[in-house]
Design a protein around this motif. Structure first.
Motif, PDB file in Angstrom:
ATOM      1  N   THR A 231      50.334  -0.215  30.316  1.00  0.00           N
ATOM      2  CA  THR A 231      52.007   0.115  30.216  1.00  0.00           C
ATOM      3  C   THR A 231      52.338  -1.301  31.208  1.00  0.00           C
ATOM      4  O   THR A 231      51.763  -2.239  31.416  1.00  0.00           O
ATOM      5  CB  THR A 231      51.666   1.395  31.198  1.00  0.00           C
ATOM      6  OG1 THR A 231      51.707   1.117  32.796  1.00  0.00           O
ATOM      7  CG2 THR A 231      51.297   2.094  31.226  1.00  0.00           C
ATOM      8  N   GLU A 233      54.447  -1.104  33.574  1.00  0.00           N
ATOM      9  CA  GLU A 233      54.210  -1.819  35.053  1.00  0.00           C
ATOM     10  C   GLU A 233      52.903  -2.595  35.155  1.00  0.00           C
ATOM     11  O   GLU A 233      53.102  -3.172  35.794  1.00  0.00           O
ATOM     12  CB  GLU A 233      54.111   0.028  36.064  1.00  0.00           C
ATOM     13  CG  GLU A 233      55.363   0.396  35.786  1.00  0.00           C
ATOM     14  CD  GLU A 233      55.483   1.701  34.031  1.00  0.00           C
ATOM     15  OE1 GLU A 233      56.873   2.168  34.092  1.00  0.00           O
ATOM     16  OE2 GLU A 233      54.784   1.636  33.725  1.00  0.00           O
ATOM     17  N   ASP A 234      51.734  -2.399  34.150  1.00  0.00           N
ATOM     18  CA  ASP A 234      50.760  -3.291  34.679  1.00  0.00           C
ATOM     19  C   ASP A 234      51.395  -4.598  34.013  1.00  0.00           C
ATOM     20  O   ASP A 234      50.398  -5.780  34.784  1.00  0.00           O
ATOM     21  CB  ASP A 234      49.447  -2.864  33.816  1.00  0.00           C
ATOM     22  CG  ASP A 234      49.505  -1.776  33.720  1.00  0.00           C
ATOM     23  OD1 ASP A 234      49.644  -0.989  35.086  1.00  0.00           O
ATOM     24  OD2 ASP A 234      49.284  -0.787  32.922  1.00  0.00           O
ATOM     25  N   ARG A 236      53.974  -6.056  34.690  1.00  0.00           N
ATOM     26  CA  ARG A 236      55.039  -6.666  35.898  1.00  0.00           C
ATOM     27  C   ARG A 236      53.791  -7.051  37.341  1.00  0.00           C
ATOM     28  O   ARG A 236      53.941  -7.910  38.254  1.00  0.00           O
ATOM     29  CB  ARG A 236      55.854  -5.655  36.173  1.00  0.00           C
ATOM     30  CG  ARG A 236      56.828  -5.664  34.935  1.00  0.00           C
ATOM     31  CD  ARG A 236      57.354  -4.547  35.991  1.00  0.00           C
ATOM     32  NE  ARG A 236      58.009  -3.475  35.878  1.00  0.00           N
ATOM     33  CZ  ARG A 236      57.756  -2.553  35.384  1.00  0.00           C
ATOM     34  NH1 ARG A 236      59.070  -3.346  33.295  1.00  0.00           N
ATOM     35  NH2 ARG A 236      57.857  -1.445  35.223  1.00  0.00           N
TER      36      ARG A 236
END
Length: 266
Positions: A231, A233-234, A236
């Motif tokens: 995702t 988020e991963d 980041r």
């Protein structure tokens, strides 16, 4: 054939299989996940650079047909002195790995018998794998025939039924989260995939196919940093890990201001 046969570590040849044909739907956006930039470089290229150790002699990469030309160009530009072979991606990851195994079986570079041929399989979206972990899983597979990387789980795990009721709370001291790389002698992984195809069995990783064939797998403890990018988020989180690990210098640009009291004569 090699179920009870021990192999001498250091007398093996190693190739890497990288299934890179996934579409990455959970990442969203228009750019394919593996071609997205992580700290200025494509995720796939970062993963291949992490695998670029002398022990691994060739890369076998499965790619989807629409991206084959672009990925081939990027990879060959980044690795001008590495043997690289591309296979068609399959419907599932397991199919893509099998296509690469088939290509590897015909590789003209083998100098050792099949039982001393080591196949290391690694997710294309795990660019933070540690070099020493790679070497350790290769060593274990060279001796035992099958090895996987993972980490002990930190959370309490619940087995939950379809009715959302808790059925069981297993002892977490025995639970590990499996990662890649996973490494195997060629006969072990080839037989496991052939059996799975014959039975129409779809596993969640390659170790599960080997376990199903009755062959024991030796675990190697990896790192919690070795995340799979799935995702945004991963991405980041991975960027932060890169920065903290000292492998990247990340430039930041900002604006600021300074305030002083007005004094006579100034």
């Amino acid at each position: 054939v090699v179920k009870n046969q021990m192999m001498a570590s250091g007398d093996s040849q190693v190739v890497a299989i990288i299934p890179a044909a996934g579409v990455g739907r959970r990442m969203g956006g228009q750019t394919p996940k593996l071609l997205r930039k992580l700290a200025g470089q494509e995720i796939l290229i970062r993963t291949l650079k992490a695998l670029n150790i002398p022990e691994i002699e060739a890369f076998f990469i499965s790619v989807s047909l629409p991206l084959k030309e672009e990925i081939s160009r990027l990879v060959r530009e980044a690795f001008t002195e590495r043997e690289i072979f591309f296979s068609d991606g399959g419907k599932e990851r397991q199919d893509s790995v099998f296509n690469c195994l088939s290509a590897a079986s015909d590789w003209s570079g083998w100098r050792v018998p099949p039982e001393r041929r080591i196949v290391l399989i690694h997710d294309a979206a795990r660019p933070l794998v540690d070099e020493e972990v790679l070497r350790q899983v290769i060593r274990e597979a060279s001796v035992t025939g099958a090895s996987g990387v993972g980490v002990p789980v930190k959370d309490t795990i619940k087995v939950v039924g379809g009715d959302l009721m808790v059925k069981e709370t297993p002892d977490r001291t025995c639970l590990w989260a499996i990662q890649t790389p996973q490494a195997f002698s060629f006969p072990v992984i080839w037989e496991a995939h052939l059996r799975a195809r014959a039975d129409s069995f779809m596993g969640t990783d390659d170790c599960s196919l080997v376990e199903r064939s009755g062959y024991p797998v030796r675990m190697v403890e990896g790192s919690y940093r070795n995340i799979k990018i799935t995702t945004p988020e991963d991405t980041r989180i991975a960027a932060v890990f890169l920065e903290e690990g000292g492998t990247e210098t990340m430039l930041r640009v900002g604006q600021g201001y300074d305030v002083h009291r007005v004094l006579t004569g100034r």
